[in-house]
Write a protein that holds these residues in place. Sequence first.
Motif, PDB file in Angstrom:
ATOM      1  N   GLY A   1       0.845  -1.194   0.000  1.00 15.87           N
ATOM      2  CA  GLY A   1       0.000   0.000   0.000  1.00 15.87           C
ATOM      3  C   GLY A   1       0.876   1.238   0.000  1.00 15.87           C
ATOM      4  N   LEU A   2       0.612   2.159  -0.956  1.00 19.76           N
ATOM      5  CA  LEU A   2       1.418   3.373  -1.057  1.00 19.76           C
ATOM      6  C   LEU A   2       0.765   4.573  -0.395  1.00 19.76           C
ATOM      7  N   GLY A   3      -0.532   4.509  -0.187  1.00 15.88           N
ATOM      8  CA  GLY A   3      -1.226   5.629   0.429  1.00 15.88           C
ATOM      9  C   GLY A   3      -2.625   5.762  -0.121  1.00 15.88           C
ATOM     10  N   PRO A   4      -3.364   6.746   0.376  1.00 17.58           N
ATOM     11  CA  PRO A   4      -4.754   6.929  -0.046  1.00 17.58           C
ATOM     12  C   PRO A   4      -4.879   7.096  -1.560  1.00 17.58           C
TER      13      PRO A   4
ATOM     14  N   VAL B   1      -1.735  -1.077  -8.893  1.00 18.33           N
ATOM     15  CA  VAL B   1      -3.062  -1.604  -8.588  1.00 18.33           C
ATOM     16  C   VAL B   1      -3.787  -0.651  -7.637  1.00 18.33           C
ATOM     17  N   TYR B   2      -5.081  -0.794  -7.617  1.00 16.70           N
ATOM     18  CA  TYR B   2      -5.943  -0.082  -6.685  1.00 16.70           C
ATOM     19  C   TYR B   2      -6.534  -1.139  -5.770  1.00 16.70           C
ATOM     20  N   GLY B   3      -6.558  -0.872  -4.483  1.00 20.37           N
ATOM     21  CA  GLY B   3      -7.115  -1.860  -3.575  1.00 20.37           C
ATOM     22  C   GLY B   3      -7.757  -1.218  -2.363  1.00 20.37           C
ATOM     23  N   GLN B   4      -8.230  -2.067  -1.502  1.00 26.94           N
ATOM     24  CA  GLN B   4      -8.827  -1.632  -0.235  1.00 26.94           C
ATOM     25  C   GLN B   4      -8.246  -2.464   0.887  1.00 26.94           C
ATOM     26  N   TRP B   5      -8.123  -1.835   2.038  1.00 25.39           N
ATOM     27  CA  TRP B   5      -7.555  -2.480   3.215  1.00 25.39           C
ATOM     28  C   TRP B   5      -8.298  -1.954   4.427  1.00 25.39           C
ATOM     29  N   GLN B   6      -8.688  -2.844   5.298  1.00 26.36           N
ATOM     30  CA  GLN B   6      -9.324  -2.422   6.535  1.00 26.36           C
ATOM     31  C   GLN B   6      -8.467  -2.906   7.688  1.00 26.36           C
ATOM     32  N   GLY B   7      -7.827  -1.970   8.345  1.00 25.41           N
ATOM     33  CA  GLY B   7      -6.988  -2.292   9.486  1.00 25.41           C
ATOM     34  C   GLY B   7      -7.807  -2.776  10.668  1.00 25.41           C
ATOM     35  N   LYS B   8      -7.132  -3.361  11.632  1.00 19.90           N
ATOM     36  CA  LYS B   8      -7.807  -3.935  12.802  1.00 19.90           C
ATOM     37  C   LYS B   8      -8.606  -2.902  13.586  1.00 19.90           C
TER      38      LYS B   8
ATOM     39  N   GLU C   1      -9.854  -0.064  12.319  1.00 15.98           N
ATOM     40  CA  GLU C   1     -10.639   0.775  11.418  1.00 15.98           C
ATOM     41  C   GLU C   1     -12.066   0.259  11.277  1.00 15.98           C
ATOM     42  N   SER C   2     -13.011   1.187  11.111  1.00 21.41           N
ATOM     43  CA  SER C   2     -14.410   0.785  10.949  1.00 21.41           C
ATOM     44  C   SER C   2     -14.803   0.628   9.483  1.00 21.41           C
ATOM     45  N   THR C   3     -14.039   1.228   8.582  1.00 19.61           N
ATOM     46  CA  THR C   3     -14.319   1.105   7.150  1.00 19.61           C
ATOM     47  C   THR C   3     -13.012   0.850   6.404  1.00 19.61           C
ATOM     48  N   PRO C   4     -13.109   0.251   5.232  1.00 20.50           N
ATOM     49  CA  PRO C   4     -11.899   0.014   4.434  1.00 20.50           C
ATOM     50  C   PRO C   4     -11.291   1.323   3.929  1.00 20.50           C
ATOM     51  N   GLU C   5      -9.982   1.319   3.825  1.00 26.71           N
ATOM     52  CA  GLU C   5      -9.246   2.447   3.268  1.00 26.71           C
ATOM     53  C   GLU C   5      -8.930   2.117   1.813  1.00 26.71           C
ATOM     54  N   ARG C   6      -9.227   3.023   0.913  1.00 30.11           N
ATOM     55  CA  ARG C   6      -8.913   2.830  -0.505  1.00 30.11           C
ATOM     56  C   ARG C   6      -7.470   3.251  -0.737  1.00 30.11           C
ATOM     57  N   LEU C   7      -6.713   2.358  -1.374  1.00 31.06           N
ATOM     58  CA  LEU C   7      -5.279   2.574  -1.490  1.00 31.06           C
ATOM     59  C   LEU C   7      -4.774   2.482  -2.924  1.00 31.06           C
ATOM     60  N   HIS C   8      -3.825   3.357  -3.212  1.00 26.10           N
ATOM     61  CA  HIS C   8      -2.987   3.181  -4.397  1.00 26.10           C
ATOM     62  C   HIS C   8      -1.927   2.182  -3.954  1.00 26.10           C
ATOM     63  N   SER C   9      -1.698   1.153  -4.752  1.00 24.18           N
ATOM     64  CA  SER C   9      -0.793   0.081  -4.326  1.00 24.18           C
ATOM     65  C   SER C   9       0.107  -0.367  -5.466  1.00 24.18           C
TER      66      SER C   9
ATOM     67  N   THR D   1       7.566   2.189   6.336  1.00 25.12           N
ATOM     68  CA  THR D   1       6.290   2.903   6.195  1.00 25.12           C
ATOM     69  C   THR D   1       5.420   2.897   7.448  1.00 25.12           C
ATOM     70  N   GLY D   2       5.683   1.966   8.356  1.00 30.15           N
ATOM     71  CA  GLY D   2       4.811   1.817   9.510  1.00 30.15           C
ATOM     72  C   GLY D   2       3.558   1.010   9.207  1.00 30.15           C
ATOM     73  N   ASP D   3       3.462   0.461   7.995  1.00 29.52           N
ATOM     74  CA  ASP D   3       2.296  -0.355   7.630  1.00 29.52           C
ATOM     75  C   ASP D   3       2.235  -1.598   8.510  1.00 29.52           C
ATOM     76  N   GLN D   4       1.014  -2.063   8.752  1.00 28.09           N
ATOM     77  CA  GLN D   4       0.814  -3.268   9.547  1.00 28.09           C
ATOM     78  C   GLN D   4       1.116  -4.529   8.762  1.00 28.09           C
ATOM     79  N   SER D   5       0.968  -4.463   7.433  1.00 21.06           N
ATOM     80  CA  SER D   5       1.012  -5.689   6.664  1.00 21.06           C
ATOM     81  C   SER D   5       1.498  -5.450   5.240  1.00 21.06           C
ATOM     82  N   VAL D   6       2.105  -6.475   4.672  1.00 21.44           N
ATOM     83  CA  VAL D   6       2.352  -6.593   3.236  1.00 21.44           C
ATOM     84  C   VAL D   6       1.768  -7.953   2.867  1.00 21.44           C
ATOM     85  N   LEU D   7       0.670  -7.939   2.128  1.00 17.44           N
ATOM     86  CA  LEU D   7       0.016  -9.186   1.751  1.00 17.44           C
ATOM     87  C   LEU D   7       0.949 -10.009   0.870  1.00 17.44           C
ATOM     88  N   ARG D   8       1.073 -11.290   1.207  1.00 19.55           N
ATOM     89  CA  ARG D   8       1.903 -12.217   0.439  1.00 19.55           C
ATOM     90  C   ARG D   8       1.026 -13.370  -0.035  1.00 19.55           C
TER      91      ARG D   8
END
Length: 150
Positions: free
Chosen positions: A52-55, A89-96, A98-106, A134-141
């Motif tokens: 995830g690169l950001g919003p 890619v464009y994606g969505q991620w919902q952190g632990k 968070e109440s709604t998914p965050e739309r991300l440029h990835s 980045t401080g991100d929680q995850s990198v999906l593998r």
Amino acid sequence: MKTHRLLLAAVLALQLVACATAPAPSTSSTLHGDAAHPTQTQNWVDTKLYFGLGPADQSEHGISEAQWRAFLDKEVTPRFPDGLSVIDVYGQWQGKQESTPERLHSKLLVIYYPDTPDNRSKIEAIRAAWKQRTGDQSVLRVTQPADVSF
């Protein structure tokens, strides 16, 4: 005349069978003969990593293209110099929390490699470096077996 037609039909049938069972023309890889370009593979895998690169709607926030390329040059390419692919890619991620998914440029990083402990360790090092940077929680593998030929 009837015998002539039967003979002609038999010849045509034999020709069709010969065409259907003839071996395919021999083809070979243009790149092969070393570990990076095998003609056949065993125990190779296809790993996809999602960064995830950001919003998605705020490109000024998050990781820039230059920062991504610097990460790629420093952390990924030295570990897998034989080749890789990067896809926007464009994606969505919902952190632990968070109440709604965050739309991300990835970025989607695709790497094919022999499945060895050393290569698996390299993949994990890339993921850890990204999370640290980045401080991100995850990198999906996503890793799955691959039949690779060059």
